[in-house]
Design a protein around this motif. Structure first.
Motif, PDB file in Angstrom:
ATOM      1  N   SER A  18      66.423  57.175  36.015  1.00 20.24           N
ATOM      2  CA  SER A  18      66.698  57.046  37.495  1.00 20.24           C
ATOM      3  C   SER A  18      67.601  56.949  37.759  1.00 20.24           C
ATOM      4  O   SER A  18      68.274  57.668  39.331  1.00 20.24           O
ATOM      5  CB  SER A  18      65.812  55.661  37.893  1.00 20.24           C
ATOM      6  N   ALA A  19      68.965  56.269  37.257  1.00 15.72           N
ATOM      7  CA  ALA A  19      70.008  56.061  37.549  1.00 15.72           C
ATOM      8  C   ALA A  19      70.423  57.425  37.820  1.00 15.72           C
ATOM      9  O   ALA A  19      71.371  58.230  39.155  1.00 15.72           O
ATOM     10  CB  ALA A  19      70.535  55.426  37.422  1.00 15.72           C
TER      11      ALA A  19
ATOM     12  N   LEU B 286      68.925  60.529  37.782  1.00 17.20           N
ATOM     13  CA  LEU B 286      68.708  61.163  38.598  1.00 17.20           C
ATOM     14  C   LEU B 286      69.216  61.171  39.821  1.00 17.20           C
ATOM     15  O   LEU B 286      69.589  62.198  40.787  1.00 17.20           O
ATOM     16  CB  LEU B 286      67.267  61.029  38.791  1.00 17.20           C
ATOM     17  N   SER B 287      69.371  59.957  40.436  1.00 17.26           N
ATOM     18  CA  SER B 287      70.221  60.101  42.044  1.00 17.26           C
ATOM     19  C   SER B 287      71.593  60.103  41.816  1.00 17.26           C
ATOM     20  O   SER B 287      71.738  60.737  42.852  1.00 17.26           O
ATOM     21  CB  SER B 287      69.617  58.280  42.347  1.00 17.26           C
ATOM     22  N   ALA B 288      72.244  59.652  40.761  1.00 16.20           N
ATOM     23  CA  ALA B 288      73.710  60.697  40.834  1.00 16.20           C
ATOM     24  C   ALA B 288      73.795  61.888  41.280  1.00 16.20           C
ATOM     25  O   ALA B 288      74.795  62.620  41.611  1.00 16.20           O
ATOM     26  CB  ALA B 288      74.329  59.496  39.839  1.00 16.20           C
TER      27      ALA B 288
ATOM     28  N   LYS C 201      73.298  63.355  44.390  1.00 14.58           N
ATOM     29  CA  LYS C 201      74.191  62.204  45.200  1.00 14.58           C
ATOM     30  C   LYS C 201      75.723  63.846  45.228  1.00 14.58           C
ATOM     31  O   LYS C 201      75.929  64.148  45.642  1.00 14.58           O
ATOM     32  CB  LYS C 201      74.651  61.329  45.047  1.00 14.58           C
TER      33      LYS C 201
ATOM     34  N   ASP D  63      79.729  58.104  39.939  1.00 16.15           N
ATOM     35  CA  ASP D  63      78.218  58.016  39.685  1.00 16.15           C
ATOM     36  C   ASP D  63      77.715  59.184  38.357  1.00 16.15           C
ATOM     37  O   ASP D  63      77.176  58.645  37.690  1.00 16.15           O
ATOM     38  CB  ASP D  63      76.959  57.946  40.360  1.00 16.15           C
TER      39      ASP D  63
ATOM     40  N   LEU E 159      62.979  62.833  41.350  1.00 15.15           N
ATOM     41  CA  LEU E 159      63.127  61.342  42.105  1.00 15.15           C
ATOM     42  C   LEU E 159      61.789  60.230  42.196  1.00 15.15           C
ATOM     43  O   LEU E 159      62.039  59.435  42.426  1.00 15.15           O
ATOM     44  CB  LEU E 159      64.475  61.494  43.235  1.00 15.15           C
TER      45      LEU E 159
ATOM     46  N   LYS F 128      60.702  57.146  41.056  1.00 19.45           N
ATOM     47  CA  LYS F 128      60.777  55.656  42.265  1.00 19.45           C
ATOM     48  C   LYS F 128      59.175  55.583  43.375  1.00 19.45           C
ATOM     49  O   LYS F 128      58.675  54.802  43.514  1.00 19.45           O
ATOM     50  CB  LYS F 128      61.665  55.798  42.594  1.00 19.45           C
TER      51      LYS F 128
ATOM     52  N   PHE G  21      67.445  54.270  45.762  1.00 19.36           N
ATOM     53  CA  PHE G  21      67.533  54.530  44.930  1.00 19.36           C
ATOM     54  C   PHE G  21      68.960  54.041  44.834  1.00 19.36           C
ATOM     55  O   PHE G  21      70.119  54.298  45.105  1.00 19.36           O
ATOM     56  CB  PHE G  21      68.026  56.226  44.847  1.00 19.36           C
TER      57      PHE G  21
ATOM     58  N   GLU H 170      71.128  52.381  42.386  1.00 22.36           N
ATOM     59  CA  GLU H 170      71.785  52.486  41.233  1.00 22.36           C
ATOM     60  C   GLU H 170      73.283  53.275  41.892  1.00 22.36           C
ATOM     61  O   GLU H 170      73.802  52.473  40.927  1.00 22.36           O
ATOM     62  CB  GLU H 170      71.075  52.838  39.800  1.00 22.36           C
ATOM     63  N   SER H 171      73.502  54.173  42.612  1.00 23.77           N
ATOM     64  CA  SER H 171      74.077  54.106  43.237  1.00 23.77           C
ATOM     65  C   SER H 171      74.140  54.127  44.364  1.00 23.77           C
ATOM     66  O   SER H 171      73.816  54.100  45.578  1.00 23.77           O
ATOM     67  CB  SER H 171      74.129  56.368  42.574  1.00 23.77           C
ATOM     68  N   LYS H 172      75.645  53.749  44.872  1.00 25.68           N
ATOM     69  CA  LYS H 172      76.245  53.438  46.534  1.00 25.68           C
ATOM     70  C   LYS H 172      76.216  54.829  46.825  1.00 25.68           C
ATOM     71  O   LYS H 172      76.927  55.893  46.636  1.00 25.68           O
ATOM     72  CB  LYS H 172      77.569  52.903  46.152  1.00 25.68           C
ATOM     73  N   TRP H 173      75.436  54.633  48.293  1.00 28.72           N
ATOM     74  CA  TRP H 173      75.144  56.238  48.449  1.00 28.72           C
ATOM     75  C   TRP H 173      76.789  55.838  50.227  1.00 28.72           C
ATOM     76  O   TRP H 173      77.163  55.429  50.893  1.00 28.72           O
ATOM     77  CB  TRP H 173      73.702  56.111  50.007  1.00 28.72           C
TER      78      TRP H 173
END
Lengths: 414, 119
Positions: free
Chosen positions: A152-153, A155-157, A160, A229, B102, B106, B114, B116-119
């Motif tokens: 998950s980490a 994928l979201s990185a 972004k 990230d 995604l 989740k 999400f 885990e990473s800072k937006w």
């Protein structure tokens, strides 16, 4: 047009052809797959190597003109000495890192080939819109490679990263089109010659959009969390390919377009200096090897961009060539080490770095800045703290290793 | 006149897309905003090449070589926009693929999930 097998155009034929063949081979003869992949990379390395050798012997630059016409009717791809050096080192590094990709799925090999070919397109093209197309080929290949890691980490990185780079590409497209609206030119060489005609609000906006894209792609501080990230969560080989390959392509694009940004050189230099300084300082605070290496890579791109701007300012074109040669080997070696040393980094470096945070006090940084400034002048403000920071970290590290208390008591300051 | 209206529409779409991208927290809405920016850019490109009362840039009996510079629509922006549309399609497809994965990880499409990473 293709006079022999070592013509630079064959780099694209091998890259695209290989990427087309890989899914077919996957269906009909899976065991041939790694061989074909490595062969394609080796062929691209050989072609660029031969071009480099010929140019280094004083050969004429090779111009590839689409359709046999000349700009503005054709797209010009050029293989001169700087291009050959970049292309050869990118290919060589990809070849060295091929071992990491052959263990993966066929998709990883396909995307890797496309990415390496796309970066060389970015390096060789002399057409602004063609540069956008190659930038997008590289970006789409990167998005695909990033999706190989499905935590998950990661994928979201990756998402972004995707948003940031898509925005950057859109800026590039808008900038290109506005430049075309102002001058009617897309060829980079002609644009540089006609630099004086790029004026007025639309011309200025066009240049700003182009610059915004290139700077965003180089991940300036502090707007680089999206890059870090990805460096941290992606597969190490993919992160290395982005740090060594994609960044090299974007950097070369910036070098190519730099004569257009004569009025903004100070701004770019200042941003790069800030990026270099803070990436290194914050890098010291990292506890994960891959994120630390990400900071290091971003810091180095900042340093190279700073140098290239200052050299442009001093009108030292020959030195720019030197920097292109010298500077590129940083990410290249870094990528080779990263690719080959993934296991080493994960198993050896990470326990070291997680065991002790390299904490550097503000006082040390301050003393470093003062000392650096007195030794090297203005530039010392940047060099001093970094030298002191790394030295302090090394002393602390040596201190704790020698006293052998790091597994017993929490790490103390030296 | 038509060119100005088209140009303004394109720029407005880019701005709406940018606003949507920055304010929405739902991944699908962000992707739609990106598409709006892309469409706006394509419209701007087409508007730049447009010539009022112009014709297709094909030299034949209706359009002589002498007339071409003044009456033909500039073909280069049209060529650029076709390429840009294809690239935009590919990027949108990749973004939607990411949205699916995604969501799978989740069970939500809000980027707030999400963390885990800072937006």
């Amino acid at each position: 047009m293709v006079s022999n097998v070592f013509h630079p155009l064959n780099i694209f034929i091998v890259g695209l052809g290989g990427a087309f063949l890989i899914p077919l081979i996957y269906r009909f003869g899976r065991s041939w797959l790694p061989g074909v992949f490595v062969l394609a990379l080796a062929a691209m390395t050989l072609i660029s190597g031969v071009s480099l050798w010929r140019l280094a012997q004083g050969g004429m630059p090779i111009d590839i003109l689409t359709g046999g016409a000349h700009p503005p009717y054709a797209i010009d791809l050029r293989m001169d000495l700087p291009e050959a050096i970049f292309a050869f080192s990118i290919n060589l590094v990809a070849l060295l890192g091929a071992g990491a990709f052959v263990r993966g799925t066929y998709g990883a090999m396909l995307l890797c080939l496309l990415l390496v070919m796309g970066v060389q397109g970015m390096v060789m093209t002399r057409d602004l819109f063609n540069l956008f197309v190659f930038l997008e080929i590289v970006s789409v290949a990167t998005y695909g490679l990033l999706s190989l890691q499905d935590t998950s980490a990661a994928l979201s990185a990756a998402f972004k990263y995707l948003m940031a780079t898509v925005l950057a590409s859109t800026f590039f497209l808008i900038g290109t089109v506005l430049l075309y609206a102002t001058t009617g030119i897309l060829n980079i060489d002609d644009l540089i010659v006609a630099r004086a005609t790029i004026s007025g609000p639309i011309g200025f906006a066009a240049l700003m959009f182009l610059l915004a894209c290139l700077l965003l792609e180089l991940k300036p501080f502090p707007a680089n969390g999206w890059g870090l990230d990805v460096y941290e969560t992606a597969r190490s080989d993919v992160a290395a390919l982005i740090a060594g390959g994609v960044s090299a392509g974007v950097f070369f694009a910036l070098v190519k377009l730099l004569p257009l940004f004569d009025d903004q050189l100070e701004l770019i230099a200042a941003l790069s200096a800030v990026t270099f300084l803070f990436s290194n300082l914050i890098g010291l605070q990292q506890t994960k090897a891959q994120r630390l290496l990400g900071y290091s890579s971003i810091g180095q791109m900042g340093l190279m961009t700073l140098a290239v701007c200052l050299l442009q300012k001093l009108q030292a074109e020959s030195s720019v060539l030197y920097l292109v040669i010298a500077g590129h080997w940083g990410p290249a070696i870094f990528m080779a080490l990263w690719s080959a040393g993934v296991g080493v980094a994960d198993n050896f470096l990470r326990p070291f770095l997680t065991a002790q945070r390299a904490e550097v006090s503000t006082l040390a940084v301050f003393v470093g800045a003062i000392g650096g400034a007195s030794a090297f002048g203005i530039l010392g403000l940047v060099i001093g703290p970094v030298v002191v920071g790394f030295t302090a970290a090394l002393i602390q590290f040596a201190n704790e290793t020698l006293s052998r208390r790091r597994h017993v008591a929490p790490a103390g300051r030296p | 006149m038509i060119s100005t209206v088209v140009l303004a529409t394109g720029l407005a779409l880019i701005l709406i897309g940018l606003w949507g991208m920055l304010t929405h927290r739902n991944i699908l809405r962000i992707i739609i905003s990106f598409s709006l920016i892309g469409t706006g850019t394509h419209i701007v490109i087409v508007a730049i090449g447009y010539v009022a009362n112009g014709t297709a840039p094909i030299i034949d009996r209706a359009l002589s070589v002498a007339d071409a510079p003044s009456r033909a629509v500039d073909p280069i922006p049209s060529a650029l926009v076709v390429t840009a549309i294809v690239i935009g399609l590919a990027v949108t497809a990749v973004m939607l693929a990411y949205a699916i994965r995604l969501y799978d990880s989740k069970k939500t499409l809000s980027i707030d999930a999400f963390t885990e990473s800072k937006w």
